[in-house]
Design a protein around this motif. Structure first.
Motif, PDB file in Angstrom:
ATOM      1  N   ALA A 124       0.817  -1.209   0.000  1.00 19.60           N
ATOM      2  CA  ALA A 124       0.000   0.000   0.000  1.00 19.60           C
ATOM      3  C   ALA A 124       0.854   1.263   0.000  1.00 19.60           C
ATOM      4  O   ALA A 124       0.329   2.368  -0.119  1.00 19.60           O
ATOM      5  CB  ALA A 124      -0.923   0.009   1.214  1.00 19.60           C
ATOM      6  N   LEU A 125       2.172   1.089   0.124  1.00 13.59           N
ATOM      7  CA  LEU A 125       3.087   2.225   0.192  1.00 13.59           C
ATOM      8  C   LEU A 125       3.999   2.221  -1.031  1.00 13.59           C
ATOM      9  O   LEU A 125       4.112   1.218  -1.729  1.00 13.59           O
ATOM     10  CB  LEU A 125       3.937   2.142   1.459  1.00 13.59           C
ATOM     11  N   VAL A 126       4.646   3.329  -1.263  1.00  8.94           N
ATOM     12  CA  VAL A 126       5.622   3.420  -2.344  1.00  8.94           C
ATOM     13  C   VAL A 126       6.999   3.554  -1.697  1.00  8.94           C
ATOM     14  O   VAL A 126       7.159   4.235  -0.683  1.00  8.94           O
ATOM     15  CB  VAL A 126       5.324   4.590  -3.308  1.00  8.94           C
ATOM     16  N   ARG A 127       7.980   2.863  -2.271  1.00  3.10           N
ATOM     17  CA  ARG A 127       9.339   2.884  -1.731  1.00  3.10           C
ATOM     18  C   ARG A 127      10.146   3.983  -2.398  1.00  3.10           C
ATOM     19  O   ARG A 127      10.118   4.153  -3.619  1.00  3.10           O
ATOM     20  CB  ARG A 127      10.015   1.535  -1.969  1.00  3.10           C
ATOM     21  N   LEU A 128      10.886   4.723  -1.583  1.00  4.15           N
ATOM     22  CA  LEU A 128      11.784   5.766  -2.050  1.00  4.15           C
ATOM     23  C   LEU A 128      13.209   5.330  -1.740  1.00  4.15           C
ATOM     24  O   LEU A 128      13.464   4.741  -0.686  1.00  4.15           O
ATOM     25  CB  LEU A 128      11.497   7.083  -1.346  1.00  4.15           C
ATOM     26  N   VAL A 129      14.138   5.614  -2.627  1.00  4.55           N
ATOM     27  CA  VAL A 129      15.550   5.301  -2.407  1.00  4.55           C
ATOM     28  C   VAL A 129      16.402   6.479  -2.850  1.00  4.55           C
ATOM     29  O   VAL A 129      15.975   7.288  -3.678  1.00  4.55           O
ATOM     30  CB  VAL A 129      16.002   4.026  -3.168  1.00  4.55           C
ATOM     31  N   VAL A 130      17.594   6.569  -2.287  1.00  7.92           N
ATOM     32  CA  VAL A 130      18.560   7.580  -2.720  1.00  7.92           C
ATOM     33  C   VAL A 130      19.753   6.835  -3.300  1.00  7.92           C
ATOM     34  O   VAL A 130      20.374   6.015  -2.627  1.00  7.92           O
ATOM     35  CB  VAL A 130      19.003   8.483  -1.545  1.00  7.92           C
ATOM     36  N   ILE A 131      20.039   7.110  -4.564  1.00  7.09           N
ATOM     37  CA  ILE A 131      21.173   6.497  -5.244  1.00  7.09           C
ATOM     38  C   ILE A 131      22.007   7.611  -5.849  1.00  7.09           C
ATOM     39  O   ILE A 131      21.486   8.421  -6.625  1.00  7.09           O
ATOM     40  CB  ILE A 131      20.713   5.512  -6.340  1.00  7.09           C
ATOM     41  N   ASP A 132      23.269   7.650  -5.462  1.00 11.58           N
ATOM     42  CA  ASP A 132      24.189   8.684  -5.947  1.00 11.58           C
ATOM     43  C   ASP A 132      23.601  10.081  -5.762  1.00 11.58           C
ATOM     44  O   ASP A 132      23.677  10.921  -6.659  1.00 11.58           O
ATOM     45  CB  ASP A 132      24.547   8.455  -7.418  1.00 11.58           C
ATOM     46  N   GLY A 133      22.970  10.300  -4.634  1.00  7.39           N
ATOM     47  CA  GLY A 133      22.414  11.610  -4.323  1.00  7.39           C
ATOM     48  C   GLY A 133      21.081  11.919  -4.987  1.00  7.39           C
ATOM     49  O   GLY A 133      20.529  12.988  -4.787  1.00  7.39           O
TER      50      GLY A 133
ATOM     51  N   SER B 178       9.079  -1.203  -7.983  1.00  8.56           N
ATOM     52  CA  SER B 178       9.240  -2.654  -7.927  1.00  8.56           C
ATOM     53  C   SER B 178       9.789  -3.117  -6.581  1.00  8.56           C
ATOM     54  O   SER B 178       9.664  -4.289  -6.235  1.00  8.56           O
ATOM     55  CB  SER B 178      10.192  -3.113  -9.032  1.00  8.56           C
ATOM     56  N   GLY B 179      10.411  -2.214  -5.841  1.00  9.35           N
ATOM     57  CA  GLY B 179      11.012  -2.587  -4.561  1.00  9.35           C
ATOM     58  C   GLY B 179      12.313  -3.335  -4.718  1.00  9.35           C
ATOM     59  O   GLY B 179      12.839  -3.884  -3.756  1.00  9.35           O
ATOM     60  N   GLY B 180      12.865  -3.345  -5.919  1.00 12.34           N
ATOM     61  CA  GLY B 180      14.067  -4.128  -6.180  1.00 12.34           C
ATOM     62  C   GLY B 180      15.364  -3.351  -6.247  1.00 12.34           C
ATOM     63  O   GLY B 180      16.430  -3.942  -6.386  1.00 12.34           O
ATOM     64  N   VAL B 181      15.298  -2.027  -6.135  1.00 12.99           N
ATOM     65  CA  VAL B 181      16.514  -1.227  -6.200  1.00 12.99           C
ATOM     66  C   VAL B 181      17.298  -1.423  -4.903  1.00 12.99           C
ATOM     67  O   VAL B 181      16.734  -1.322  -3.812  1.00 12.99           O
ATOM     68  CB  VAL B 181      16.176   0.266  -6.411  1.00 12.99           C
ATOM     69  N   PRO B 182      18.599  -1.743  -5.005  1.00 13.25           N
ATOM     70  CA  PRO B 182      19.370  -1.956  -3.785  1.00 13.25           C
ATOM     71  C   PRO B 182      19.572  -0.662  -3.000  1.00 13.25           C
ATOM     72  O   PRO B 182      19.534   0.426  -3.557  1.00 13.25           O
ATOM     73  CB  PRO B 182      20.710  -2.491  -4.304  1.00 13.25           C
ATOM     74  N   GLY B 183      19.768  -0.806  -1.723  1.00 10.82           N
ATOM     75  CA  GLY B 183      20.032   0.349  -0.875  1.00 10.82           C
ATOM     76  C   GLY B 183      18.928   0.575   0.133  1.00 10.82           C
ATOM     77  O   GLY B 183      17.903  -0.114   0.148  1.00 10.82           O
ATOM     78  N   ARG B 184      19.174   1.539   0.987  1.00 10.48           N
ATOM     79  CA  ARG B 184      18.232   1.870   2.041  1.00 10.48           C
ATOM     80  C   ARG B 184      16.977   2.481   1.439  1.00 10.48           C
ATOM     81  O   ARG B 184      17.044   3.369   0.609  1.00 10.48           O
ATOM     82  CB  ARG B 184      18.886   2.836   3.013  1.00 10.48           C
ATOM     83  N   GLY B 185      15.834   2.014   1.869  1.00 19.28           N
ATOM     84  CA  GLY B 185      14.565   2.521   1.363  1.00 19.28           C
ATOM     85  C   GLY B 185      13.745   3.160   2.458  1.00 19.28           C
ATOM     86  O   GLY B 185      13.934   2.888   3.639  1.00 19.28           O
ATOM     87  N   ALA B 186      12.858   4.029   2.061  1.00 18.52           N
ATOM     88  CA  ALA B 186      11.885   4.638   2.962  1.00 18.52           C
ATOM     89  C   ALA B 186      10.533   4.529   2.268  1.00 18.52           C
ATOM     90  O   ALA B 186      10.461   4.533   1.037  1.00 18.52           O
ATOM     91  CB  ALA B 186      12.234   6.095   3.236  1.00 18.52           C
TER      92      ALA B 186
END
Length: 98
Positions: free
Chosen positions: A19-28, A35-43
């Motif tokens: 029910a939520l959308v994942r946010l990530v920071v990659i290279d700033g 998809s939830g598949g991007v590596p790294g810390r998510g919010a």
């Protein structure tokens, strides 16, 4: 089997992960990860305007990512528009959020 739960960084409500959308920071760069598949810390954030506004107003991204997040106002506007379009395409409204 139980569905994973996550907390929205905007409203602080615990909701099913889907029910939520994942946010990530990659290279700033702040990105939406549908998809939830991007590596790294998510919010995670609800797909409603009020939660997105709360995230931006209270600068909750820096806390969620445990680092300073330097995101331009243009990038934030693009992100907000992207999230709102995704929510609309799924037929999610503020009334359906709870």
């Amino acid at each position: 089997m139980r569905e994973p739960l996550r907390t929205c960084i905007g409203c602080r409500q615990v909701r099913p992960k889907r029910a939520l959308v994942r946010l990530v920071v990659i290279d700033g760069q702040l990105l939406v990860d549908p998809s939830g598949g991007v590596p790294g810390r998510g919010a995670y954030c609800c797909r409603v305007e009020s939660c997105m506004d709360e995230v931006l107003r209270r600068d909750r991204l820096a806390r969620a990512f445990r680092t300073s997040v330097n995101v331009s106002k243009v990038a934030l506007a693009r992100l907000r528009t992207s999230l709102l379009n995704e929510a609309r395409s799924l037929g999610i409204t503020a009334a359906q959020r709870g």
